[in-house]
Design a protein around this motif. Sequence first.
Motif, PDB file in Angstrom:
ATOM      1  N   VAL A  23       0.941  -1.199   0.008  1.00 40.91           N
ATOM      2  CA  VAL A  23      -0.356  -0.141   0.056  1.00 40.91           C
ATOM      3  C   VAL A  23       0.716   1.223   0.088  1.00 40.91           C
ATOM      4  O   VAL A  23       1.823   1.310   0.714  1.00 40.91           O
ATOM      5  CB  VAL A  23      -0.988   0.145   1.162  1.00 40.91           C
ATOM      6  CG1 VAL A  23      -1.601   1.276   1.309  1.00 40.91           C
ATOM      7  CG2 VAL A  23      -1.984  -1.207   1.112  1.00 40.91           C
ATOM      8  N   THR A  54      -1.837   6.521   0.460  1.00 36.08           N
ATOM      9  CA  THR A  54      -3.053   6.522   0.844  1.00 36.08           C
ATOM     10  C   THR A  54      -3.377   7.864   1.714  1.00 36.08           C
ATOM     11  O   THR A  54      -4.376   8.313   1.737  1.00 36.08           O
ATOM     12  CB  THR A  54      -3.396   5.454   1.792  1.00 36.08           C
ATOM     13  OG1 THR A  54      -2.359   5.280   2.759  1.00 36.08           O
ATOM     14  CG2 THR A  54      -3.704   4.059   1.131  1.00 36.08           C
ATOM     15  N   ASP A  57      -5.990  10.209   0.964  1.00 37.66           N
ATOM     16  CA  ASP A  57      -6.933  10.660   2.192  1.00 37.66           C
ATOM     17  C   ASP A  57      -6.985  12.188   1.917  1.00 37.66           C
ATOM     18  O   ASP A  57      -8.064  12.677   2.326  1.00 37.66           O
ATOM     19  CB  ASP A  57      -6.361  10.430   3.277  1.00 37.66           C
ATOM     20  CG  ASP A  57      -6.287   8.746   3.772  1.00 37.66           C
ATOM     21  OD1 ASP A  57      -7.375   8.302   3.147  1.00 37.66           O
ATOM     22  OD2 ASP A  57      -5.800   8.292   4.652  1.00 37.66           O
ATOM     23  N   TYR A  90     -12.531   7.385  -2.952  1.00 40.35           N
ATOM     24  CA  TYR A  90     -11.648   6.167  -3.364  1.00 40.35           C
ATOM     25  C   TYR A  90     -11.933   4.963  -2.406  1.00 40.35           C
ATOM     26  O   TYR A  90     -12.356   5.182  -1.185  1.00 40.35           O
ATOM     27  CB  TYR A  90     -10.220   6.651  -3.235  1.00 40.35           C
ATOM     28  CG  TYR A  90      -9.536   6.473  -2.117  1.00 40.35           C
ATOM     29  CD1 TYR A  90      -8.477   5.366  -1.906  1.00 40.35           C
ATOM     30  CD2 TYR A  90      -9.272   7.459  -1.229  1.00 40.35           C
ATOM     31  CE1 TYR A  90      -8.097   5.353  -0.718  1.00 40.35           C
ATOM     32  CE2 TYR A  90      -8.417   7.483  -0.106  1.00 40.35           C
ATOM     33  CZ  TYR A  90      -8.037   6.412   0.232  1.00 40.35           C
ATOM     34  OH  TYR A  90      -7.019   6.220   1.529  1.00 40.35           O
ATOM     35  N   LEU A  92      -9.869   1.130  -1.581  1.00 40.60           N
ATOM     36  CA  LEU A  92      -8.559   0.350  -1.609  1.00 40.60           C
ATOM     37  C   LEU A  92      -8.980  -1.105  -1.457  1.00 40.60           C
ATOM     38  O   LEU A  92      -9.623  -1.361  -0.343  1.00 40.60           O
ATOM     39  CB  LEU A  92      -7.389   0.847  -0.535  1.00 40.60           C
ATOM     40  CG  LEU A  92      -6.390   0.197  -0.455  1.00 40.60           C
ATOM     41  CD1 LEU A  92      -5.469   0.128  -1.932  1.00 40.60           C
ATOM     42  CD2 LEU A  92      -5.256   0.742   0.827  1.00 40.60           C
TER      43      LEU A  92
END
Length: 230
Positions: free
Chosen positions: A150, A153, A157, A168, A170
Amino acid sequence: MSQPIFFTTALLHKKMLSQDIMELRFERPVNFTFLAGQFVQFQVPFQGSTLLRPYSMSSALQDEYLEFCVKILPEGKASKLFLALMSGDAVHISSAQGVFICRSDHRSKKMFIATGTGLAPIISMIEDRLERAGNEKLSLLFGVRFPEDVFWTDRLDEIQGSYNNFKYQLTLSRPSDVWAGLRGRVSEHLSHLPHEAEYYICGSVEMVKNVRSLLIAHGVDTKSIHFEIF
Protein backbone atom coordinates in the motif's frame (compact mmCIF):
# COMPACT_ATOMS: atom_id res chain seq x y z
CA MET A 1 4.14 11.65 -35.77
CA SER A 2 6.73 14.22 -34.74
CA GLN A 3 9.82 13.06 -32.91
CA PRO A 4 10.00 13.95 -29.22
CA ILE A 5 12.52 16.48 -28.06
CA PHE A 6 14.62 15.80 -24.95
CA PHE A 7 15.12 17.87 -21.83
CA THR A 8 17.80 17.73 -19.17
CA THR A 9 16.55 17.72 -15.60
CA ALA A 10 17.95 17.01 -12.15
CA LEU A 11 16.76 14.87 -9.27
CA LEU A 12 15.22 16.84 -6.40
CA HIS A 13 14.02 14.02 -4.17
CA LYS A 14 13.43 10.30 -4.02
CA LYS A 15 12.06 7.93 -1.43
CA MET A 16 10.70 4.42 -1.16
CA LEU A 17 6.93 4.34 -0.78
CA SER A 18 6.76 0.58 -0.23
CA GLN A 19 9.09 -2.39 -0.50
CA ASP A 20 9.50 -1.93 -4.28
CA ILE A 21 7.79 1.37 -5.22
CA MET A 22 9.88 4.52 -5.46
CA GLU A 23 8.73 8.13 -5.72
CA LEU A 24 11.01 10.47 -7.65
CA ARG A 25 10.75 14.21 -8.18
CA PHE A 26 12.77 16.11 -10.76
CA GLU A 27 13.14 19.75 -11.66
CA ARG A 28 10.55 20.80 -14.20
CA PRO A 29 12.43 21.94 -17.30
CA VAL A 30 11.69 25.34 -18.76
CA ASN A 31 8.89 25.16 -21.34
CA PHE A 32 8.00 21.57 -20.42
CA THR A 33 4.25 21.00 -20.74
CA PHE A 34 2.08 17.92 -20.40
CA LEU A 35 -1.46 16.69 -20.06
CA ALA A 36 -2.54 14.70 -17.03
CA GLY A 37 -2.08 11.00 -17.81
CA GLN A 38 0.84 11.39 -20.22
CA PHE A 39 4.31 9.85 -19.92
CA VAL A 40 7.91 10.65 -20.81
CA GLN A 41 10.75 8.49 -22.04
CA PHE A 42 13.82 8.36 -19.79
CA GLN A 43 17.18 7.93 -21.48
CA VAL A 44 18.88 5.01 -19.70
CA PRO A 45 22.60 4.43 -20.39
CA PHE A 46 23.38 0.77 -21.07
CA GLN A 47 26.56 -0.80 -22.39
CA GLY A 48 27.66 2.25 -24.33
CA SER A 49 24.26 2.96 -25.83
CA THR A 50 21.01 4.52 -24.67
CA LEU A 51 17.74 2.77 -23.96
CA LEU A 52 14.38 4.51 -23.65
CA ARG A 53 12.01 3.60 -20.82
CA PRO A 54 8.51 5.14 -20.44
CA TYR A 55 7.15 6.40 -17.11
CA SER A 56 3.93 8.30 -16.51
CA MET A 57 3.92 11.50 -14.52
CA SER A 58 2.03 11.51 -11.25
CA SER A 59 2.44 15.23 -10.62
CA ALA A 60 -0.31 17.78 -11.01
CA LEU A 61 -0.14 20.16 -13.96
CA GLN A 62 0.53 23.14 -11.72
CA ASP A 63 3.40 21.50 -9.78
CA GLU A 64 6.82 23.07 -10.20
CA TYR A 65 8.40 19.59 -10.27
CA LEU A 66 7.84 16.42 -12.27
CA GLU A 67 6.93 13.43 -10.14
CA PHE A 68 7.08 9.73 -11.00
CA CYS A 69 6.06 6.57 -9.20
CA VAL A 70 8.12 3.60 -10.40
CA LYS A 71 8.40 -0.05 -9.56
CA ILE A 72 11.96 -1.12 -8.74
CA LEU A 73 12.80 -4.39 -10.46
CA PRO A 74 15.91 -6.40 -9.43
CA GLU A 75 17.25 -6.58 -12.98
CA GLY A 76 15.55 -3.49 -14.36
CA LYS A 77 17.92 -1.22 -16.25
CA ALA A 78 15.96 1.92 -15.40
CA SER A 79 15.62 0.67 -11.81
CA LYS A 80 19.40 0.56 -11.51
CA LEU A 81 19.60 4.12 -12.79
CA PHE A 82 16.99 5.34 -10.31
CA LEU A 83 18.61 3.53 -7.39
CA ALA A 84 21.97 5.12 -8.21
CA LEU A 85 20.68 8.67 -8.61
CA MET A 86 21.66 11.22 -6.00
CA SER A 87 20.09 14.63 -5.42
CA GLY A 88 21.23 16.99 -8.17
CA ASP A 89 22.14 14.25 -10.64
CA ALA A 90 21.05 14.95 -14.21
CA VAL A 91 18.86 12.75 -16.39
CA HIS A 92 17.38 13.22 -19.84
CA ILE A 93 13.66 12.90 -20.50
CA SER A 94 11.55 13.30 -23.62
CA SER A 95 8.72 15.69 -24.15
CA ALA A 96 5.34 14.41 -22.95
CA GLN A 97 3.74 11.64 -24.99
CA GLY A 98 0.63 9.48 -24.95
CA VAL A 99 -3.14 9.71 -25.42
CA PHE A 100 -4.25 8.27 -22.08
CA ILE A 101 -5.87 11.51 -20.98
CA CYS A 102 -9.33 12.52 -19.77
CA ARG A 103 -11.69 13.13 -22.65
CA SER A 104 -13.45 16.43 -23.14
CA ASP A 105 -16.98 15.09 -22.89
CA HIS A 106 -19.12 16.33 -20.03
CA ARG A 107 -20.24 13.14 -18.34
CA SER A 108 -20.90 13.84 -14.69
CA LYS A 109 -19.24 10.64 -13.44
CA LYS A 110 -15.71 9.44 -14.02
CA MET A 111 -14.49 6.16 -12.57
CA PHE A 112 -10.79 5.37 -12.21
CA ILE A 113 -9.43 1.86 -11.68
CA ALA A 114 -5.73 1.30 -10.98
CA THR A 115 -3.40 -1.33 -9.62
CA GLY A 116 0.17 -0.81 -8.43
CA THR A 117 2.09 1.93 -10.22
CA GLY A 118 -0.87 2.31 -12.55
CA LEU A 119 -1.95 4.83 -9.95
CA ALA A 120 0.67 7.29 -11.27
CA PRO A 121 -1.19 8.70 -14.30
CA ILE A 122 -4.54 8.15 -12.60
CA ILE A 123 -3.75 10.38 -9.62
CA SER A 124 -2.54 13.10 -11.98
CA MET A 125 -5.82 12.84 -13.90
CA ILE A 126 -7.90 12.96 -10.72
CA GLU A 127 -6.16 16.04 -9.37
CA ASP A 128 -6.49 17.75 -12.75
CA ARG A 129 -10.21 17.02 -13.06
CA LEU A 130 -10.90 18.19 -9.52
CA GLU A 131 -9.21 21.50 -10.31
CA ARG A 132 -10.95 21.93 -13.67
CA ALA A 133 -14.46 20.53 -13.22
CA GLY A 134 -15.93 20.95 -9.79
CA ASN A 135 -19.30 19.41 -10.66
CA GLU A 136 -17.98 15.98 -11.73
CA LYS A 137 -18.20 13.03 -9.40
CA LEU A 138 -14.94 11.10 -9.39
CA SER A 139 -14.30 7.68 -7.88
CA LEU A 140 -11.16 5.58 -7.64
CA LEU A 141 -10.84 1.85 -7.06
CA PHE A 142 -7.20 1.09 -6.23
CA GLY A 143 -5.79 -2.39 -5.77
CA VAL A 144 -2.53 -3.88 -4.53
CA ARG A 145 -1.61 -7.36 -3.35
CA PHE A 146 -0.30 -7.21 0.22
CA PRO A 147 -0.65 -4.66 3.05
CA GLU A 148 3.04 -3.79 2.66
CA ASP A 149 2.35 -2.83 -0.98
CA VAL A 150 0.00 0.00 0.00
CA PHE A 151 1.24 3.50 -0.83
CA TRP A 152 -0.05 7.06 -1.24
CA THR A 153 -3.12 6.52 0.94
CA ASP A 154 -2.12 9.66 2.85
CA ARG A 155 -2.23 11.59 -0.41
CA LEU A 156 -5.55 10.04 -1.40
CA ASP A 157 -6.97 10.76 2.06
CA GLU A 158 -5.94 14.40 1.72
CA ILE A 159 -7.57 14.70 -1.71
CA GLN A 160 -10.74 12.99 -0.46
CA GLY A 161 -10.85 15.30 2.55
CA SER A 162 -10.47 18.37 0.35
CA TYR A 163 -13.08 17.51 -2.28
CA ASN A 164 -16.53 16.18 -1.47
CA ASN A 165 -16.95 14.98 -5.08
CA PHE A 166 -14.07 12.47 -4.85
CA LYS A 167 -14.11 9.11 -3.11
CA TYR A 168 -11.72 6.20 -3.24
CA GLN A 169 -11.64 2.57 -2.17
CA LEU A 170 -8.60 0.37 -1.59
CA THR A 171 -8.70 -3.38 -2.06
CA LEU A 172 -6.06 -6.00 -1.27
CA SER A 173 -5.96 -9.25 -3.21
CA ARG A 174 -3.82 -10.93 -0.55
CA PRO A 175 -4.79 -9.22 2.71
CA SER A 176 -3.60 -10.06 6.19
CA ASP A 177 -6.01 -11.51 8.76
CA VAL A 178 -6.34 -8.10 10.41
CA TRP A 179 -7.07 -6.19 7.20
CA ALA A 180 -10.48 -4.51 7.63
CA GLY A 181 -10.89 -3.03 4.15
CA LEU A 182 -12.01 -4.46 0.83
CA ARG A 183 -10.62 -7.86 -0.13
CA GLY A 184 -9.99 -9.33 -3.55
CA ARG A 185 -8.93 -8.06 -6.95
CA VAL A 186 -10.37 -4.87 -8.38
CA SER A 187 -12.36 -7.00 -10.83
CA GLU A 188 -14.36 -8.38 -7.89
CA HIS A 189 -15.75 -4.93 -7.02
CA LEU A 190 -17.25 -3.77 -10.30
CA SER A 191 -20.88 -4.88 -10.11
CA HIS A 192 -22.03 -1.72 -8.29
CA LEU A 193 -20.32 0.71 -10.66
CA PRO A 194 -22.58 2.83 -12.92
CA HIS A 195 -22.75 1.82 -16.57
CA GLU A 196 -23.29 5.43 -17.68
CA ALA A 197 -19.94 6.62 -16.30
CA GLU A 198 -16.68 7.11 -18.16
CA TYR A 199 -13.90 4.71 -17.14
CA TYR A 200 -10.12 5.05 -17.00
CA ILE A 201 -8.12 1.90 -16.24
CA CYS A 202 -4.38 1.52 -15.69
CA GLY A 203 -2.37 -1.53 -14.64
CA SER A 204 -1.21 -4.91 -15.89
CA VAL A 205 -2.37 -6.49 -19.15
CA GLU A 206 -4.34 -9.14 -17.28
CA MET A 207 -6.12 -6.64 -15.05
CA VAL A 208 -6.98 -4.24 -17.85
CA LYS A 209 -8.35 -6.95 -20.12
CA ASN A 210 -10.37 -8.52 -17.32
CA VAL A 211 -11.83 -5.25 -16.05
CA ARG A 212 -12.65 -4.04 -19.55
CA SER A 213 -14.48 -7.30 -20.37
CA LEU A 214 -16.47 -7.14 -17.14
CA LEU A 215 -17.44 -3.50 -17.66
CA ILE A 216 -18.69 -4.28 -21.15
CA ALA A 217 -20.66 -7.22 -19.76
CA HIS A 218 -22.22 -4.81 -17.23
CA GLY A 219 -23.42 -2.58 -20.07
CA VAL A 220 -20.67 0.04 -20.26
CA ASP A 221 -20.17 1.41 -23.78
CA THR A 222 -16.73 0.51 -25.18
CA LYS A 223 -16.27 4.15 -26.21
CA SER A 224 -16.47 5.08 -22.53
CA ILE A 225 -13.59 2.79 -21.51
CA HIS A 226 -10.05 4.16 -21.78
CA PHE A 227 -6.95 2.33 -20.60
CA GLU A 228 -3.19 2.21 -20.40
CA ILE A 229 -1.21 -1.00 -19.83
CA PHE A 230 1.81 -1.03 -17.52
